[in-house]
Design a protein around this motif. Sequence first.
Motif, PDB file in Angstrom:
ATOM      1  N   LEU A 104       0.652  -1.152  -0.032  1.00  0.00           N
ATOM      2  CA  LEU A 104       0.056   0.016  -0.089  1.00  0.00           C
ATOM      3  C   LEU A 104       0.874   1.273   0.164  1.00  0.00           C
ATOM      4  O   LEU A 104       0.400   2.113  -0.588  1.00  0.00           O
ATOM      5  N   ARG A 105       2.165   1.047   0.785  1.00  0.00           N
ATOM      6  CA  ARG A 105       2.963   2.326   0.829  1.00  0.00           C
ATOM      7  C   ARG A 105       3.509   2.741  -0.438  1.00  0.00           C
ATOM      8  O   ARG A 105       3.515   3.796  -0.861  1.00  0.00           O
ATOM      9  N   ARG A 106       3.887   1.833  -1.221  1.00  0.00           N
ATOM     10  CA  ARG A 106       4.434   1.692  -2.610  1.00  0.00           C
ATOM     11  C   ARG A 106       3.337   2.521  -3.419  1.00  0.00           C
ATOM     12  O   ARG A 106       3.886   3.166  -4.498  1.00  0.00           O
ATOM     13  N   ARG A 107       2.133   2.180  -3.292  1.00  0.00           N
ATOM     14  CA  ARG A 107       1.235   2.689  -4.065  1.00  0.00           C
ATOM     15  C   ARG A 107       1.284   4.167  -4.287  1.00  0.00           C
ATOM     16  O   ARG A 107       0.762   4.773  -4.933  1.00  0.00           O
ATOM     17  N   ALA A 108       1.447   4.659  -2.865  1.00  0.00           N
ATOM     18  CA  ALA A 108       1.411   6.164  -2.847  1.00  0.00           C
ATOM     19  C   ALA A 108       2.541   6.703  -3.909  1.00  0.00           C
ATOM     20  O   ALA A 108       2.069   7.836  -3.952  1.00  0.00           O
ATOM     21  N   ALA A 109       3.430   6.001  -4.116  1.00  0.00           N
ATOM     22  CA  ALA A 109       4.350   6.735  -5.147  1.00  0.00           C
ATOM     23  C   ALA A 109       3.670   6.801  -6.480  1.00  0.00           C
ATOM     24  O   ALA A 109       4.399   7.687  -7.498  1.00  0.00           O
ATOM     25  N   ALA A 110       2.685   6.255  -6.866  1.00  0.00           N
ATOM     26  CA  ALA A 110       2.003   6.452  -8.054  1.00  0.00           C
ATOM     27  C   ALA A 110       0.780   7.422  -8.007  1.00  0.00           C
ATOM     28  O   ALA A 110       0.218   7.796  -9.048  1.00  0.00           O
ATOM     29  N   MET A 111       0.553   8.121  -6.977  1.00  0.00           N
ATOM     30  CA  MET A 111      -0.340   9.058  -6.718  1.00  0.00           C
ATOM     31  C   MET A 111       0.149  10.309  -7.594  1.00  0.00           C
ATOM     32  O   MET A 111       1.187  10.728  -7.491  1.00  0.00           O
ATOM     33  N   PRO A 112      -0.889  11.066  -8.268  1.00  0.00           N
ATOM     34  CA  PRO A 112      -0.717  12.361  -8.977  1.00  0.00           C
ATOM     35  C   PRO A 112      -0.171  13.314  -8.022  1.00  0.00           C
ATOM     36  O   PRO A 112      -0.769  13.438  -6.946  1.00  0.00           O
ATOM     37  N   VAL A 113       0.653  14.187  -8.650  1.00  0.00           N
ATOM     38  CA  VAL A 113       1.265  15.466  -7.786  1.00  0.00           C
ATOM     39  C   VAL A 113       0.076  16.509  -7.927  1.00  0.00           C
ATOM     40  O   VAL A 113       0.267  17.516  -8.637  1.00  0.00           O
ATOM     41  N   ASN A 114      -0.916  16.397  -7.099  1.00  0.00           N
ATOM     42  CA  ASN A 114      -1.998  17.317  -7.233  1.00  0.00           C
ATOM     43  C   ASN A 114      -2.719  17.012  -5.990  1.00  0.00           C
ATOM     44  O   ASN A 114      -2.498  16.266  -5.159  1.00  0.00           O
ATOM     45  N   ARG A 115      -3.949  18.052  -5.771  1.00  0.00           N
ATOM     46  CA  ARG A 115      -4.624  17.796  -4.531  1.00  0.00           C
ATOM     47  C   ARG A 115      -5.401  16.606  -4.183  1.00  0.00           C
ATOM     48  O   ARG A 115      -5.132  15.975  -3.128  1.00  0.00           O
ATOM     49  N   ILE A 116      -5.673  15.817  -5.224  1.00  0.00           N
ATOM     50  CA  ILE A 116      -6.257  14.542  -5.094  1.00  0.00           C
ATOM     51  C   ILE A 116      -5.086  13.604  -4.636  1.00  0.00           C
ATOM     52  O   ILE A 116      -5.410  12.608  -3.707  1.00  0.00           O
ATOM     53  N   GLY A 117      -3.981  13.680  -5.223  1.00  0.00           N
ATOM     54  CA  GLY A 117      -3.046  12.620  -4.937  1.00  0.00           C
ATOM     55  C   GLY A 117      -2.262  13.062  -3.472  1.00  0.00           C
ATOM     56  O   GLY A 117      -2.211  12.201  -2.698  1.00  0.00           O
ATOM     57  N   ARG A 118      -2.536  14.340  -2.983  1.00  0.00           N
ATOM     58  CA  ARG A 118      -1.926  14.779  -1.449  1.00  0.00           C
ATOM     59  C   ARG A 118      -3.147  14.092  -0.728  1.00  0.00           C
ATOM     60  O   ARG A 118      -2.843  13.452   0.308  1.00  0.00           O
ATOM     61  N   ILE A 119      -4.527  13.985  -1.005  1.00  0.00           N
ATOM     62  CA  ILE A 119      -5.280  13.489  -0.168  1.00  0.00           C
ATOM     63  C   ILE A 119      -5.135  11.793   0.262  1.00  0.00           C
ATOM     64  O   ILE A 119      -5.126  11.243   1.034  1.00  0.00           O
ATOM     65  N   LYS A 153       7.811  11.844   8.446  1.00  0.00           N
ATOM     66  CA  LYS A 153       6.342  11.406   8.294  1.00  0.00           C
ATOM     67  C   LYS A 153       5.809  11.657   6.661  1.00  0.00           C
ATOM     68  O   LYS A 153       5.374  10.843   6.234  1.00  0.00           O
ATOM     69  N   ARG A 154       6.389  12.836   6.345  1.00  0.00           N
ATOM     70  CA  ARG A 154       6.275  13.005   4.748  1.00  0.00           C
ATOM     71  C   ARG A 154       6.937  12.048   3.899  1.00  0.00           C
ATOM     72  O   ARG A 154       6.585  11.815   2.553  1.00  0.00           O
ATOM     73  N   ALA A 155       8.260  11.861   4.214  1.00  0.00           N
ATOM     74  CA  ALA A 155       9.088  10.871   3.492  1.00  0.00           C
ATOM     75  C   ALA A 155       8.572   9.478   3.527  1.00  0.00           C
ATOM     76  O   ALA A 155       8.891   8.556   2.477  1.00  0.00           O
ATOM     77  N   LEU A 156       7.891   8.944   4.501  1.00  0.00           N
ATOM     78  CA  LEU A 156       7.257   7.785   4.532  1.00  0.00           C
ATOM     79  C   LEU A 156       6.452   7.092   3.211  1.00  0.00           C
ATOM     80  O   LEU A 156       6.785   5.994   2.942  1.00  0.00           O
ATOM     81  N   ALA A 157       5.547   8.036   2.934  1.00  0.00           N
ATOM     82  CA  ALA A 157       4.809   7.649   1.760  1.00  0.00           C
ATOM     83  C   ALA A 157       4.537   8.858   0.894  1.00  0.00           C
ATOM     84  O   ALA A 157       4.274  10.024   1.430  1.00  0.00           O
ATOM     85  N   GLY A 158       4.421   8.608  -0.230  1.00  0.00           N
ATOM     86  CA  GLY A 158       4.482   9.809  -1.224  1.00  0.00           C
ATOM     87  C   GLY A 158       5.441  10.805  -1.057  1.00  0.00           C
ATOM     88  O   GLY A 158       5.114  12.053  -1.282  1.00  0.00           O
ATOM     89  N   VAL A 159       6.757  10.278  -1.226  1.00  0.00           N
ATOM     90  CA  VAL A 159       7.906  11.242  -1.330  1.00  0.00           C
ATOM     91  C   VAL A 159       7.757  12.194  -2.139  1.00  0.00           C
ATOM     92  O   VAL A 159       8.730  13.011  -2.240  1.00  0.00           O
ATOM     93  N   GLN A 160       7.158  11.733  -3.440  1.00  0.00           N
ATOM     94  CA  GLN A 160       7.342  12.682  -4.463  1.00  0.00           C
ATOM     95  C   GLN A 160       6.778  14.018  -4.369  1.00  0.00           C
ATOM     96  O   GLN A 160       6.890  15.054  -4.924  1.00  0.00           O
TER      97      GLN A 160
END
Length: 300
Positions: free
Chosen positions: A22-37, A75-82
């Motif tokens: 699940l944590r790795r899936r965060a790396a695929a989140m788009p760099v926008n508001r939806i991705g941040r959520i 905390k920010r680097a744990l998931a979604g480090v992009q």
Amino acid sequence: MTARSLDPPFGTCALPGPLEALRRRAAAMPVNRIGRIGVSLIRKLCVGSRPGPFDVEVYPTVFARLHPQSNRCEKRALAGVQFFDREERLALGEALAASRSDPFVFVDLGANVGLYSLWLVSAARALGRKVEVLAVEPDPVTRARLEANLAASSADMVAVSPCAVSETAGFGAMVEHDGNRGENRVQTSDDAEGAGVEILPIGEICRRNGISRIDAMKIDLEGHDEAALRGMFAAAPETLWPDLIVVEVGKGAELPPAVRLCLDHGYSLDQRTRLNALLRRGPSTAASHDGSRDAPAGAV
């Protein structure tokens, strides 16, 4: 080169398989508001009530043992480090790719747990470039985490200095922030015996670590940024004036004194991000710096 070991070995604190996926899936989140959520939700699911630490890959070929409960950047680097200081990291990566320096010298003032330093290591490995990094972190607990992350990443090209940074030499004491180690600060003291932190100007830190040239620098000194830069411009040779400076400026509308000081010394404001300013050295002031690039700063 600095050889380090990590005890217990990296991987001992890994997330359970489903949570790591699940944590790795965060790396695929788009760099926008939806991705941040989405990233925020994934972080909460991964951490839950677990105290940590957590062993994760933060950048390609770079690993860290993160303590997200007590440090906001971890905390920010744990998931979604992009999302973590994206513009700043892109600018540093571009500076590395464009530079003719061999090695590329990066100084990380207020290194925290090393997320900027490790980014340079990851970017250099991807480009097949040599880098020399000096990470300066005065807080002993945070510095131990930095050393652990360097060990986990086999980042032997990163040296660590335990001092604080300001305009002149002196001594100080650590003042801890309630809830976020990244906001710990050094308070200067007239009592050298009662103060456990040595404070040095940038030029002296570089001299002690065999650095004669700086290509890029990040400065996040919790109130000492302007003083550190003032000392550099007043006393350090111009070869130590970096081509690129990333300095914390906060969210205020006005340019802080640290930025105005750089502008007065030939830098231009290239970009202002959510919390930082990216300053580039002008061609005229960088002339002597360019001429020094055939002389590596002590790298192997």
